[in-house]
Design a protein around this motif. Structure first.
Motif: not given
Length: 205
Positions: A19-46
């Motif tokens: 939710x906090x990242x969505x406020x920045x204006x980025x498109x945010x996806x919550x994912x366990x898919x390795x391909x999606x995690x590698x391909x995104x512009x940024x990866x967040x590891x909480x």
């Protein structure tokens, strides 16, 4: 639009970070898919809870490989709280030692303080020229933890932000190439945390 992936490995604070990242204006996806995690512009590891449990969750979704692969190719990663701690080489909790992702040298260990956990707002000592803390160098951030990295060898291109709890000095944040990580919770740190997240997302473009 900038795409940010939040790595879904069972950590407890995934949705507040998303939710906090969505406020920045980025498109945010919550994912366990390795391909999606590698391909995104940024990866967040909480991360919240125990170092060993977070590492087990990360390993179940191939997280260590994803993090190392992204950093090796200069693609940005942001670690938060225990997601910051697991970037180090080793975690030592309750007499149990657990190997971390190992992209930062050092050991995460218990704080030497009377009052634990260290919970609440605290100032940080930001190094000159920090990109991550631009505009929030003198602000306070929200911490909840009993363990931390208390040493980090100096290295070229690595900027370390420090904090103290009852006189015990520990690593509050690290900027090292494509890696940024914070011991505190930017998603719980009000306007200062929101600005820090906007700064990190802006650097992805």
């Amino acid at each position: 639009m900038t795409l940010v992936a939040v790595l879904d490995y069972g950590s407890g604070n995934l949705h507040s970070v998303t939710r906090a990242l969505a406020v920045t204006g980025a498109e945010v996806v919550l994912t366990a898919d390795p391909a999606a995690a590698v391909a995104a512009d940024g990866l967040v590891v909480p991360g919240v809870g125990a170092f060993a449990a977070c590492m087990a969750g990360l390993e179940a979704v191939d997280g260590p490989r994803i993090i190392r692969e992204r950093l090796a190719s200069g693609r940005r990663v942001l670690g938060i709280c225990v997601g910051h701690q697991v970037m180090f080489g080793l975690g030592s909790e309750h007499g149990v030692e657990t190997a971390g992702v190992g992209v930062l040298p050092g050991v995460v260990e218990g704080l030497a303080a009377r009052r634990l956990p260290h919970m609440g707002w605290n100032t940080v000592d930001v190094p000159a020229g920090s990109a991550l803390f631009a505009g929030v160098e003198d602000e306070r951030f929200y911490f909840v933890h009993s363990y931390a990295a208390r040493a980090l060898p100096e290295a070229e291109g690595v900027a370390v932000t420090w904090a103290e709890h009852e006189g015990d000095r520990f690593v509050a944040a690290v900027e090292a190439g494509a890696l940024a990580s914070t011991q505190f919770h930017p998603e719980k740190s009000g306007d200062a945390g929101a600005r820090l997240l906007r700064t990190w997302v802006a650097a992805l473009r």
